[in-house]
Scaffold this active site. Structure first.
Site, PDB file in Angstrom:
ATOM      1  N   PHE A   1      -3.102  -6.066  -6.237  1.00  0.00           N
ATOM      2  CA  PHE A   1      -2.243  -6.804  -5.300  1.00  0.00           C
ATOM      3  C   PHE A   1      -2.936  -6.870  -3.956  1.00  0.00           C
ATOM      4  O   PHE A   1      -3.328  -5.851  -3.402  1.00  0.00           O
ATOM      5  CB  PHE A   1      -0.866  -6.148  -5.138  1.00  0.00           C
ATOM      6  CG  PHE A   1       0.035  -6.946  -4.224  1.00  0.00           C
ATOM      7  CD1 PHE A   1       0.703  -8.074  -4.691  1.00  0.00           C
ATOM      8  CD2 PHE A   1       0.177  -6.609  -2.883  1.00  0.00           C
ATOM      9  CE1 PHE A   1       1.495  -8.846  -3.849  1.00  0.00           C
ATOM     10  CE2 PHE A   1       0.974  -7.373  -2.033  1.00  0.00           C
ATOM     11  CZ  PHE A   1       1.636  -8.492  -2.515  1.00  0.00           C
TER      12      PHE A   1
ATOM     13  N   ASP B   1      -9.550  -2.542  -0.361  1.00  0.00           N
ATOM     14  CA  ASP B   1      -8.218  -2.834   0.159  1.00  0.00           C
ATOM     15  C   ASP B   1      -7.479  -1.497   0.258  1.00  0.00           C
ATOM     16  O   ASP B   1      -6.972  -0.968  -0.735  1.00  0.00           O
ATOM     17  CB  ASP B   1      -7.497  -3.814  -0.780  1.00  0.00           C
ATOM     18  CG  ASP B   1      -6.079  -4.138  -0.300  1.00  0.00           C
ATOM     19  OD1 ASP B   1      -5.532  -3.377   0.535  1.00  0.00           O
ATOM     20  OD2 ASP B   1      -5.520  -5.146  -0.776  1.00  0.00           O
TER      21      ASP B   1
ATOM     22  N   LYS C   1       0.045  -1.814   6.632  1.00  0.00           N
ATOM     23  CA  LYS C   1       1.161  -0.923   6.315  1.00  0.00           C
ATOM     24  C   LYS C   1       1.368   0.222   7.318  1.00  0.00           C
ATOM     25  O   LYS C   1       1.995   0.017   8.340  1.00  0.00           O
ATOM     26  CB  LYS C   1       1.024  -0.420   4.877  1.00  0.00           C
ATOM     27  CG  LYS C   1       1.226  -1.573   3.867  1.00  0.00           C
ATOM     28  CD  LYS C   1       1.867  -1.173   2.573  1.00  0.00           C
ATOM     29  CE  LYS C   1       2.474  -2.366   1.854  1.00  0.00           C
ATOM     30  NZ  LYS C   1       1.608  -3.027   0.898  1.00  0.00           N
TER      31      LYS C   1
HETATM   32  C1  LIG Z   1       1.171  -4.426   0.822  1.00  0.00           C
HETATM   33  C2  LIG Z   1      -0.204  -4.722   0.383  1.00  0.00           C
HETATM   34  C3  LIG Z   1      -0.858  -5.903   0.782  1.00  0.00           C
HETATM   35  C4  LIG Z   1      -0.184  -7.002   1.566  1.00  0.00           C
HETATM   36  O1  LIG Z   1       0.232  -6.593   2.828  1.00  0.00           O
HETATM   37  P1  LIG Z   1       1.243  -7.537   3.671  1.00  0.00           P
HETATM   38  O2  LIG Z   1       1.347  -6.830   4.985  1.00  0.00           O
HETATM   39  O3  LIG Z   1       2.523  -7.591   2.914  1.00  0.00           O
HETATM   40  O4  LIG Z   1       0.615  -8.871   3.780  1.00  0.00           O
HETATM   41  C5  LIG Z   1      -2.174  -6.068   0.378  1.00  0.00           C
HETATM   42  N1  LIG Z   1      -2.813  -5.146  -0.354  1.00  0.00           N
HETATM   43  C6  LIG Z   1      -2.215  -4.008  -0.743  1.00  0.00           C
HETATM   44  C7  LIG Z   1      -2.979  -3.001  -1.544  1.00  0.00           C
HETATM   45  C8  LIG Z   1      -0.890  -3.761  -0.407  1.00  0.00           C
HETATM   46  O5  LIG Z   1      -0.296  -2.650  -0.829  1.00  0.00           O
END
Ligand SMILES: *Cc1c(COP(=O)(O)O)cnc(C)c1O
Length: 390
Positions: free
Chosen positions: A127, A214, A243
């Site tokens: 994700f 990420d 986050k």
């Molecule tokens: C939450 C998340 C995102 C997206 O972050 P947003 O602030 O909602 O755009 C991308 N990568 C990972 C691994 C995430 O957990």
């Protein structure tokens, strides 16, 4: 009917205030927050250091523009680079934006190597966000459904499968980078083999690719290290954060290592709000609180404790297939879909999440105490036992 787009299937509950690990709804009912707004409020709610910093900054200066120098932004960048060993930072306002910066960086890097159609290897079950580029990178049909044509330039392989990456290296000369989560969060708290990230690093080095991590969910002490990659003895070329970086104040960051520190140049990328004096002041307070509170250590110790308590309590429940965790990022894997548990937990005063259909995800605050861990274990244990008997 209300005036909001129905993008969220929200639960029928509104929280009014929060304090540390607890939230209070409009009826005054108290809840233990074992989700933290999906790994965001890692310091707990209404954190004094962050609140003070925000109030002070709001009375001093909220926004200017990246047309000018921003002292808080420079200070935060320096701090994050020191903690991670990275070289410089671009600030945005969210995780998806941080990944957009990483994807753009990878494409420019490819062009600099004479590759006209640069490809990025991404993983099944990943994700990376909801913008068009990041949903194209995301390994979920559900996230992508309806939004074709997707962005091209992504090559997908299974997660935790080094042979698949090696095979891609042999057959695809257009690859310039790998984008991967050190632990898959939305994918179901999937913890790869201990040497997976280090092996990806080796392949990247051998092929002159960028290793782009990420760390939007795994970063900021969540896994028991400042950043997930610090469990391996390597460094990425690019890392994205968001986050927990602002404990709820919107901020995202894309960090680059020395080798690619000059790829995104003046005029190639930007953001109106990104890194403004307010959000970067909040993030400075977050880093400060994590450091002074020893939260990296607490996440590691309490993660092991909570994992062990849950394993013991659920040991006789055959429907529990396994428990996966890294620090305070935990997934209890059931043999069936269990989305209904979210509402049941709410009734019992606990916030949890179910992801990938059958994985109970726990992302409690990094300030977690043993008593709070025991409370989570007691409620989750009782709910799961009852759930699988029905
Ligand atoms: C939450 C998340 C995102 C997206 O972050 P947003 O602030 O909602 O755009 C991308 N990568 C990972 C691994 C995430 O957990």
């Amino acid at each position: 009917m209300n005036s909001l787009m129905s993008t969220y299937a929200s639960l029928p509950i509104t929280f009014e205030r929060g304090e540390g690990a607890y939230l209070y709804d409009t009826e005054g009912k108290k809840y233990l927050d074992s989700l933290c707004g999906i790994a965001v409020t890692s310091l707990g709610h209404s954190h004094e250091g962050v609140a003070d910093a925000l109030c002070d900054q709001a009375r001093t200066l909220i926004h200017t523009s990246n047309i000018y120098h921003i002292a808080n932004q420079e200070k935060l960048a320096e701090k994050l680079c020191k903690l991670s060993g990275m070289s410089n930072v671009f600030f945005g306002n969210s995780g998806a934006e941080a990944n957009e910066a990483a994807i753009k960086l990878a494409r420019l890097y490819g062009k600099s190597r004479g590759i006209e159609t640069p490809n990025i290897i991404v993983m099944e079950g990943s994700f990376h966000g909801r913008t068009l580029a990041t949903l194209s990178a995301t390994g979920s049909r559900k996230v992508q459904a309806g939004f074709s044509p997707l962005l091209s330039g992504f090559v997908r392989v299974p997660y935790n499968d080094i042979a698949a990456v090696e095979s891609t290296a042999k057959h695809n000369a257009d690859v310039v980078a790998i984008l991967v989560e050190p632990v898959q969060g939305e994918g179901g708290v999937v913890v790869p083999d201990a040497d997976y990230i280090a092996n990806l690093r080796k392949i990247c080095d051998a092929n002159n690719w960028l290793l782009m991590l990420d760390e939007i969910q795994t970063g900021m002490c969540r896994t028991g290290e400042w950043f997930g990659f610090q469990h391996s003895n390597i460094k990425p070329d690019v890392m994205t954060l968001a986050k927990a970086l602002g404990n709820g104040v919107p901020i995202g960051a894309c960090l680059a290592a020395d080798k690619v520190r000059d790829v995104l140049k003046a005029g190639t990328h930007g953001s109106t709000f990104g890194g403004n004096p307010l959000s970067t002041r909040a993030a400075l307070a977050v880093v400060d609180a994590m450091e002074s509170g020893g939260l990296k250590k607490n996440a590691s110790e309490m993660g092991q404790y909570l994992h062990a308590q849950l394993a013991e309590t659920l040991s006789g429940v055959a429907a529990v297939k396994t428990i996966r965790s890294k620090g305070l990022m935990l997934g209890i894997v059931l043999d069936r879909d269990c989305g209904a548990l979210v509402g049941q937990a709410l009734e019992h005063g606990l916030l949890i999440n179910v992801t990938a259909g059958n994985v109970i995800r726990l992302l409690p605050p990094l300030t977690l105490t043993k008593d709070q861990a025991d409370e989570i274990t007691r409620i989750v244990g009782a709910l799961v036992s009852a759930f699988v008997q029905d």
